[in-house]
Scaffold this motif. Structure first.
Motif, PDB file in Angstrom:
ATOM      1  N   LEU A 180      -4.361  -0.859  -6.665  1.00  0.00           N
ATOM      2  CA  LEU A 180      -3.078  -1.712  -6.356  1.00  0.00           C
ATOM      3  C   LEU A 180      -3.130  -2.953  -7.573  1.00  0.00           C
ATOM      4  O   LEU A 180      -2.215  -3.445  -8.019  1.00  0.00           O
TER       5      LEU A 180
ATOM      6  N   ALA B 158      -7.839   2.283  -3.144  1.00  0.00           N
ATOM      7  CA  ALA B 158      -6.388   2.281  -3.246  1.00  0.00           C
ATOM      8  C   ALA B 158      -6.231   0.733  -3.260  1.00  0.00           C
ATOM      9  O   ALA B 158      -5.384   0.514  -4.115  1.00  0.00           O
ATOM     10  N   ASP B 159      -7.119  -0.021  -2.776  1.00  0.00           N
ATOM     11  CA  ASP B 159      -6.863  -1.480  -2.846  1.00  0.00           C
ATOM     12  C   ASP B 159      -7.137  -1.867  -4.230  1.00  0.00           C
ATOM     13  O   ASP B 159      -6.520  -2.575  -4.737  1.00  0.00           O
TER      14      ASP B 159
ATOM     15  N   LEU C 117       0.692  -1.293   0.015  1.00  0.00           N
ATOM     16  CA  LEU C 117       0.018  -0.144   0.010  1.00  0.00           C
ATOM     17  C   LEU C 117       0.946   1.274   0.041  1.00  0.00           C
ATOM     18  O   LEU C 117       0.292   2.315  -0.829  1.00  0.00           O
TER      19      LEU C 117
ATOM     20  N   ARG D  93       0.874   7.217  -7.367  1.00  0.00           N
ATOM     21  CA  ARG D  93      -0.232   7.928  -6.572  1.00  0.00           C
ATOM     22  C   ARG D  93      -1.466   8.248  -7.396  1.00  0.00           C
ATOM     23  O   ARG D  93      -2.645   8.377  -6.915  1.00  0.00           O
TER      24      ARG D  93
ATOM     25  N   GLY E 225       2.096   1.868  -3.476  1.00  0.00           N
ATOM     26  CA  GLY E 225       1.135   2.298  -4.402  1.00  0.00           C
ATOM     27  C   GLY E 225       0.995   3.865  -4.060  1.00  0.00           C
ATOM     28  O   GLY E 225       0.405   4.494  -4.853  1.00  0.00           O
ATOM     29  N   TYR E 226       1.301   4.389  -2.857  1.00  0.00           N
ATOM     30  CA  TYR E 226       1.115   5.818  -2.861  1.00  0.00           C
ATOM     31  C   TYR E 226       2.200   6.615  -2.954  1.00  0.00           C
ATOM     32  O   TYR E 226       2.434   7.901  -2.853  1.00  0.00           O
TER      33      TYR E 226
ATOM     34  N   ILE F 267      -4.435   6.158  -7.776  1.00  0.00           N
ATOM     35  CA  ILE F 267      -5.419   6.411  -6.702  1.00  0.00           C
ATOM     36  C   ILE F 267      -6.592   7.297  -6.884  1.00  0.00           C
ATOM     37  O   ILE F 267      -7.461   7.447  -7.010  1.00  0.00           O
ATOM     38  N   ASP F 268      -5.513   8.396  -7.207  1.00  0.00           N
ATOM     39  CA  ASP F 268      -6.185   9.981  -7.231  1.00  0.00           C
ATOM     40  C   ASP F 268      -7.163   9.966  -8.515  1.00  0.00           C
ATOM     41  O   ASP F 268      -8.366  10.433  -8.436  1.00  0.00           O
TER      42      ASP F 268
ATOM     43  N   GLU G  94     -11.914   6.205  -0.577  1.00  0.00           N
ATOM     44  CA  GLU G  94     -10.371   6.196  -0.987  1.00  0.00           C
ATOM     45  C   GLU G  94      -9.686   5.010  -0.363  1.00  0.00           C
ATOM     46  O   GLU G  94      -8.874   4.288  -1.359  1.00  0.00           O
ATOM     47  N   PRO G  95      -9.976   4.538   0.982  1.00  0.00           N
ATOM     48  CA  PRO G  95      -9.210   3.227   1.427  1.00  0.00           C
ATOM     49  C   PRO G  95      -9.354   1.926   0.466  1.00  0.00           C
ATOM     50  O   PRO G  95      -8.692   1.181   0.049  1.00  0.00           O
TER      51      PRO G  95
END
Length: 481
Positions: A348, A344-345, A316, A325, A319-320, A328-329, A340-341
């Motif tokens: 990935l 994010a998964d 994680l 990033r 990934g950030y 995710i954005d 967002e959590p």
């Protein structure tokens, strides 16, 4: 307006015409012809031969329009010249086989100096943008040296870009100017200037250029160094620029390290970060990188399930990092911030960041950890129905009826967030002993079950899944795992 007409009398500005402009019967005036757009705003200005030239604004950008057929003698890729003579605009085509080069140089120098002044004024809060308006500079040139635009010169936009200046919405700034003004709102004025100057030095580097000032600016501000390092990781440096950076300077070494990280060479980057810290102990951006690299080495005596949880946290964090990033954005922009959590998964796994992590940092992983990550890569995203919740155990069954029998797993938090009958979008990842939910599941409205199942055909489109939750009647719930 009379003063503007007086100053502009006799001046000629050029513009390369496109097929789209001819079809629209209008000339784009955001850059090259901006002074004439200012002059023709409102009531317009007479066109030699009849009619008037007027300024129209669409989508925030000005264009010059004229009477029917005013561009009939112009072909695509023609260079048009618009000259103000006796208060009227004369339109003609021209060829720049010969033009006064010293005047073009004067134009470029004036814009360069004023672009720097505009950057300083912006940094100090005196101007709203880090660039100077094109029409303002042209007028000042006409006041200082009226003959500057007496003969056709190359169009302003390509002339200024060739001189390593940037154009945004009718303004001119140095390369690297912070046009996204909100992105530097937390920086001190001096750091705003340092950031722009370092960006400019790196982005316009030519062989033999002096980088000493840029390195000095980086060395004097950790805030600027951190910003530039993030940008370098997103867009790695060219080999010639890396070769030119002095490896005796910690700031330069950090940029080289981040460039390597951005290209997936984490092991090389870690060695460079170690060199940075040997030269400059306590340098915060390097310390953060060193800690992340060190965390990739797990304790051999820890059981695999414990290392699996740690491995997911490192994945994680990877990934950030700046280079990824945006994945995710982009999903957050299509969905809702509260999700967002879970997004994010999604980023990935559906973009195979797991595979990139394996390639970049596999040298630090134990064999069973690498095998576990490979199994995660093959684990699909699925919709699960909650059958039962008991203490710290939750029993799930794949919605749609194709996933076999029920699956029971232990989790400290998930059972507190779910009730029988709930639908959760997640992937059950192995931890060495059994299935586990490491990420944050999406909670799906049962009324939209079929709509979600239709999105889960391999390969899953993460953008479609993200948009699904934005279309929901209420914000999606997420359950930490």
């Amino acid at each position: 307006m009379s003063e503007l007409l007086r100053l502009s009398e006799g001046a000629v500005l050029t513009h390369l015409v496109t097929r789209a402009e001819l079809a629209a019967g209008a000339l784009t005036a955001v850059d090259d012809l901006r002074l004439w757009a200012r002059l023709a705003d409102g009531g317009g200005v007479p066109l030699a031969g009849g009619g008037r030239v007027r300024t129209v604004v669409e989508a925030g950008e000005p264009s010059l329009t004229g009477p029917e057929g005013w561009l009939s003698g112009v072909a695509p890729e023609d260079l048009v010249a618009l000259r103000l003579r006796d208060g009227a605009l004369e339109l003609s085509t021209t060829e720049l086989t010969d033009f006064p080069a010293e005047r073009a140089i004067r134009v470029v120098q004036e814009f360069g100096e004023q672009a720097l002044d505009a950057l300083r004024a912006f940094a100090e809060g005196l101007e709203p943008a880090p660039g100077v308006s094109i029409d303002v500079v042209v007028l000042e040139l006409l006041m200082k040296a009226p003959e500057t635009f007496a003969d056709p010169l190359p169009p302003l936009a390509p002339l200024l870009r060739e001189a390593s200046l940037e154009l945004r919405g009718g303004r001119v700034g140095i390369v690297g100017a912070p046009w996204d003004t909100a992105s530097v709102a937390d920086l001190a004025p001096l750091d705003v200037i340092r950031l722009a100057l370092v960006r400019s030095a790196l982005r316009t580097y030519a062989e033999g250029a002096d980088l000493s000032k840029a390195i000095t600016y980086l060395s004097r501000s950790e805030a600027v160094l951190a910003r530039v390092a993030d940008e370098v990781e997103r867009e790695p440096l060219a080999p010639a620029l890396i070769e030119a950076l002095p490896r005796t300077e910690p700031a330069a070494l950090l940029l080289i390290a981040r460039s390597a990280e951005g290209e997936g060479r984490s092991f090389e980057a870690a060695g460079l970060v170690h060199e940075v810290l040997s030269l400059s102990p306590g340098l915060a951006p390097a310390e953060r990188d060193a800690a992340e690299y060190a965390a990739c080495r797990t304790a051999p005596d820890d059981p695999l399930p414990a290392r699996a949880a740690h491995l997911f946290r490192q994945l994680l964090a990877y990934g950030y990092r700046p280079a990824r990033r945006r994945l995710i954005d982009d999903l957050v922009a299509l969905s809702v911030r509260v999700a967002e959590p879970a997004l994010a998964d999604l980023a990935l796994f559906e973009n195979d960041v797991v595979g990139e992590f394996l390639d970049a940092r596999g040298e630090w992983l134990r064999d069973d950890e690498a095998e576990l990550l490979e199994s995660w890569r093959r684990t699909p995203l699925r919709l699960w129905e909650v059958l039962d919740v008991s203490g710290e155990e939750i029993t799930l069954r794949e919605a749609g009826g194709e996933g076999g029998g029920p699956v029971t797993l232990a989790d400290e938090l998930l059972p507190r967030q779910a009730l029988p009958g709930d639908l959760m979008l997640t992937r059950l990842l192995g931890d060495g002993e059994g299935p586990h939910v490491f990420g944050h599941p999406f909670k799906v409205d049962p009324a939209r079950k079929d709509e979600m199942l239709a999105l889960l055909t391999d390969p899953v489109d993460p953008y479609a899944v993200a948009a699904f939750f934005r279309r929901a009647g209420r914000a999606p719930g997420t359950a930490p795992g």
